[in-house]
Scaffold this active site. Structure first.
Site, PDB file in Angstrom:
ATOM      1  CG  ASP A  13      -2.679  -6.929 -16.461  1.00 47.46           C
ATOM      2  OD1 ASP A  13      -2.771  -7.636 -17.495  1.00 47.46           O
ATOM      3  OD2 ASP A  13      -1.671  -6.261 -16.185  1.00 47.46           O
ATOM      4  NE  ARG A  93       0.802   0.071  -6.301  1.00 48.16           N
ATOM      5  CZ  ARG A  93       0.097   0.775  -7.190  1.00 48.16           C
ATOM      6  NH1 ARG A  93      -0.857   1.601  -6.775  1.00 48.16           N
ATOM      7  NH2 ARG A  93       0.328   0.676  -8.473  1.00 48.16           N
ATOM      8  CG  ASP A 122       3.599  -1.009  -7.620  1.00 45.44           C
ATOM      9  OD1 ASP A 122       3.981  -0.232  -6.724  1.00 45.44           O
ATOM     10  OD2 ASP A 122       3.397  -0.656  -8.777  1.00 45.44           O
ATOM     11  CB  SER A 173       3.131   0.188 -17.681  1.00 42.38           C
ATOM     12  OG  SER A 173       2.806   0.077 -16.321  1.00 42.38           O
TER      13      SER A 173
HETATM   14  N1  ARG Z   1       8.933   2.697 -10.235  1.00 45.40           N
HETATM   15  C1  ARG Z   1       7.875   3.303  -9.494  1.00 45.40           C
HETATM   16  C2  ARG Z   1       7.730   2.649  -8.148  1.00 45.40           C
HETATM   17  O1  ARG Z   1       8.230   1.567  -7.976  1.00 45.40           O
HETATM   18  C3  ARG Z   1       6.591   3.337 -10.255  1.00 45.40           C
HETATM   19  C4  ARG Z   1       5.845   2.067 -10.340  1.00 45.40           C
HETATM   20  C5  ARG Z   1       4.680   2.196 -11.229  1.00 45.40           C
HETATM   21  N2  ARG Z   1       3.780   1.100 -11.034  1.00 45.40           N
HETATM   22  C6  ARG Z   1       2.964   0.650 -11.988  1.00 45.40           C
HETATM   23  N3  ARG Z   1       2.171  -0.325 -11.674  1.00 45.40           N
HETATM   24  N4  ARG Z   1       2.975   1.140 -13.203  1.00 45.40           N
HETATM   25  O2  ARG Z   1       7.158   3.201  -7.260  1.00 45.40           O
END
Ligand code: ARG
Length: 418
Positions: A13, A93, A122, A173
């Site tokens: 990506d 993040r 995210d 993922s």
């Molecule tokens: N659901 C979790 C969160 O919102 C994990 C997110 C994982 N992010 C990713 N880009 N795979 O913090």
């Protein structure tokens, strides 16, 4: 040309994003890859960024900052989202956003960019954090903007000589850092399906974990873990070791239906051995060193803090206010907890503290007892006073049976209603 700083992971990506931004926005792309303990080959990530067309590629080791300013405060706060998720991704993040903004300023860039989709948490965390740190920076989110299918993206990559992983990519993922690993998608999208073994990378299946438990003593100073089995360690080293030790016992697997900020329920699988062990031990020490009212109020603040972190509001005055309260609660959270790791479980089995509010002279049923039992009579006299008054004035017609029924109305005869 205008410049943009892209958060670059080295995956498909963000690699495609380098070319796509250059073509679509006519900007020079500067890549920044942030090391938050995701252990990868950062040199080849850097080379790939330049090969695909970035004008510069930086790697930033942010592991100590991540631990010091994000993981440990979240531990002290007891911040766990929806009773399960220790918030690994959510905590990283705002730090990555801060680093992007710093690079943007240093490089004179007008924009920052990230590879988040338009349906996750995210994107919100990145965008809101960037806005809080520099409201004038522009934010570009290629994956959210191009709205391609996987095949269309691969087609674009082929046309532009962007390496597409040849091996069957992981069906999941994954995002990982020191505080935990998150796994989504593939068969995990069916909440009825138990996560297959290939979803896990840090933890052994508890079935194959050692038949002998391990015990570890964790020393805390003011809510910060400082030593394992008496050995002083940096917080970073301590977390790395607990991830290994916990993982070897199958500790820290989490299977969770989670409420995303954007309104979707999603099935999330996490591995977070160190976070689970440290939260268990830290909570145990608080039980010894905080009063009942401190514990109850702090639990409310912990929930508020977890929601705030999950929802991307790290850089807010509200967070600063809560953080001041949490820091104050940790003044006396000093001592040692012994935890036992066994076949996927982590239990506190011993705890001690120089600031312990547990007093054997008050608790004991032995002859050292100093608790004045005769004082209980007066206490109960007053504690029961409002109920005695109510019984005389309001409940006097009630028979004992009626009192039973009124405290549990209609639980068996109730009609189900949709
Ligand atoms: N659901 C979790 C969160 O919102 C994990 C997110 C994982 N992010 C990713 N880009 N795979 O913090």
């Amino acid at each position: 040309m205008d410049k943009v700083v892209l958060a670059y992971s080295g995956g498909l990506d963000t690699s495609v994003a380098i070319k796509w931004i250059a073509e679509t926005y006519k900007m020079d792309v500067i890549c920044v890859t942030v090391d938050v303990g995701n252990e990868r080959d950062f040199t080849s990530i850097q080379e790939k960024a330049l090969r695909v067309g970035a004008i510069k590629a930086y790697v930033e080791d942010a592991r100590d900052t991540f631990v010091r300013y994000f993981c440990l405060p979240a531990l002290q706060a007891g911040a766990i989202y929806e009773e399960r998720y220790p918030l690994a991704t959510a905590l990283a993040r705002p730090l990555i956003a801060k680093i992007l903004v710093d690079y943007a300023h240093r490089e004179g860039a007008l924009a920052v960019a990230h590879g988040c989709t338009g349906k996750g948490n995210d994107q919100v965390r990145f965008d809101v954090s960037v806005q809080a740190l520099d409201p004038d920076l522009r934010i570009i989110a290629p994956v959210r903007e191009w709205a391609w299918s996987r095949d269309e993206e691969i087609e674009y990559a082929r046309q532009h000589d962007i390496p597409v992983p040849v091996t069957a990519e992981s069906p999941y993922s994954v995002d990982q850092n020191l505080w935990g690993r998150s796994v989504e998608a593939g068969v995990l999208e069916d909440p009825w399906v138990e996560p297959p073994e290939d979803a896990f990378a840090w933890t052994i299946n508890p079935r194959y974990a050692p038949d002998e438990p391990s015990e570890v003593e964790i020393d805390f100073e003011r809510g910060i873990p400082v030593a394992l089995d008496g050995e002083q360690l940096s917080p970073l080293e301590l977390i790395v070791r607990l991830n290994e030790l916990g993982g070897a016992h199958g500790v820290g697997r989490i299977d969770h239906i989670e409420n995303r900020l954007v309104g979707i329920k999603s099935r999330e699988v996490y591995e977070a051995p160190a976070a689970v062990i440290l939260h268990t031990a830290h909570q145990e020490l608080e039980k010894l060193t905080l009063t009942k009212e401190q514990m109850e109020f702090k639990a409310t603040v912990a929930r508020e803090m977890a929601n705030l972190i999950y929802n991307g509001r790290w850089f807010s005055a509200h967070h600063q206010d809560l953080a001041a309260y949490i820091a104050s609660t940790q003044r006396h959270v000093t001592g040692t907890v012994r935890v036992k790791l066994f076949k996927g479980t982590c239990r506190a089995v011993g705890r001690r503290s120089p600031k312990s509010l547990y007093q054997i002279a008050l608790a004991t049923y032995g002859k050292e007892d100093q608790f004045d039992q005769s004082a209980a009579v007066g206490f109960i006299q007053l504690w029961g006073l409002p109920l005695r008054t109510q019984a005389r004035v309001q409940l006097k017609g009630g028979t004992g049976d009626e009192m039973l029924r009124l405290a549990a109305p209609d639980i068996t005869s109730a009609e189900p209603h949709e």
